[in-house]
Design a protein around this motif. Structure first.
Motif, mmCIF file in Angstrom:
data_model
loop_
_atom_site.group_PDB
_atom_site.id
_atom_site.type_symbol
_atom_site.label_atom_id
_atom_site.label_comp_id
_atom_site.label_asym_id
_atom_site.label_seq_id
_atom_site.Cartn_x
_atom_site.Cartn_y
_atom_site.Cartn_z
ATOM 1 N N SER A 9 0.841 -1.196 0.000
ATOM 2 C CA SER A 9 0.000 0.000 0.000
ATOM 3 C C SER A 9 0.876 1.246 0.000
ATOM 4 C CB SER A 9 -0.899 0.007 1.230
ATOM 5 O OG SER A 9 -0.121 0.224 2.394
ATOM 6 N N LYS A 10 0.260 2.368 -0.271
ATOM 7 C CA LYS A 10 1.000 3.627 -0.224
ATOM 8 C C LYS A 10 1.486 3.900 1.192
ATOM 9 C CE LYS A 10 -1.187 5.564 -4.260
ATOM 10 N NZ LYS A 10 -2.215 6.438 -4.781
ATOM 11 N N SER A 11 0.703 3.491 2.181
ATOM 12 C CA SER A 11 1.110 3.670 3.582
ATOM 13 C C SER A 11 2.349 2.831 3.902
ATOM 14 C CB SER A 11 -0.031 3.304 4.523
ATOM 15 O OG SER A 11 -1.105 4.187 4.337
ATOM 16 N N ARG A 21 2.562 9.479 3.396
ATOM 17 C CA ARG A 21 1.722 8.812 2.404
ATOM 18 C C ARG A 21 1.364 9.779 1.285
ATOM 19 N NH1 ARG A 21 -3.161 8.007 0.549
ATOM 20 N NH2 ARG A 21 -3.907 5.914 0.064
ATOM 21 N N ARG A 22 1.134 11.031 1.646
ATOM 22 C CA ARG A 22 0.794 12.041 0.630
ATOM 23 C C ARG A 22 1.957 12.248 -0.349
ATOM 24 N NH1 ARG A 22 -3.044 16.412 -0.117
ATOM 25 N NH2 ARG A 22 -2.041 17.989 -1.366
ATOM 26 N N SER A 25 1.829 9.409 -2.758
ATOM 27 C CA SER A 25 0.719 9.627 -3.693
ATOM 28 C C SER A 25 1.075 10.659 -4.748
ATOM 29 C CB SER A 25 -0.536 10.073 -2.943
ATOM 30 O OG SER A 25 -1.014 9.043 -2.135
ATOM 31 N N THR A 26 1.702 11.740 -4.330
ATOM 32 C CA THR A 26 2.084 12.803 -5.259
ATOM 33 C C THR A 26 3.092 12.293 -6.281
ATOM 34 O OG1 THR A 26 1.675 14.523 -3.617
ATOM 35 C CG2 THR A 26 3.134 15.105 -5.448
ATOM 36 N N SER A 29 1.419 9.818 -8.683
ATOM 37 C CA SER A 29 0.555 10.552 -9.621
ATOM 38 C C SER A 29 1.374 11.251 -10.697
ATOM 39 C CB SER A 29 -0.296 11.578 -8.873
ATOM 40 O OG SER A 29 -1.208 10.933 -8.028
ATOM 41 N N SER A 40 -3.092 3.441 -11.142
ATOM 42 C CA SER A 40 -1.870 3.052 -10.452
ATOM 43 C C SER A 40 -1.410 1.627 -10.768
ATOM 44 C CB SER A 40 -2.050 3.236 -8.946
ATOM 45 O OG SER A 40 -0.854 2.957 -8.277
#
Length: 51
Positions: A9-11, A21-22, A25-26, A29, A40
């Motif tokens: 997971s991203k976490s 985590r952000r 995500s950035t 993306s 993804s």
């Protein structure tokens, strides 16, 4: 994208890389946008197969 692998997971990725985590995500993306992808899992497939 070597730190982002299928099944994580991203976490989990964020914890492993000591970033938020952000931030994960950035970055994901931005990479997907540059590859012209919107999903993804598709980006992960490209990253894994291009090694």
């Amino acid at each position: 994208m070597s730190g982002v692998t299928p099944g994580h997971s991203k976490s989990e990725t964020a914890a492993r890389m000591c970033i938020s985590r952000r931030t994960v995500s950035t970055h994901v993306s931005n990479i997907l946008r540059k590859l012209g992808l919107t999903r993804s899992p598709a980006g992960r497939t490209v990253a894994v197969t291009s090694r």
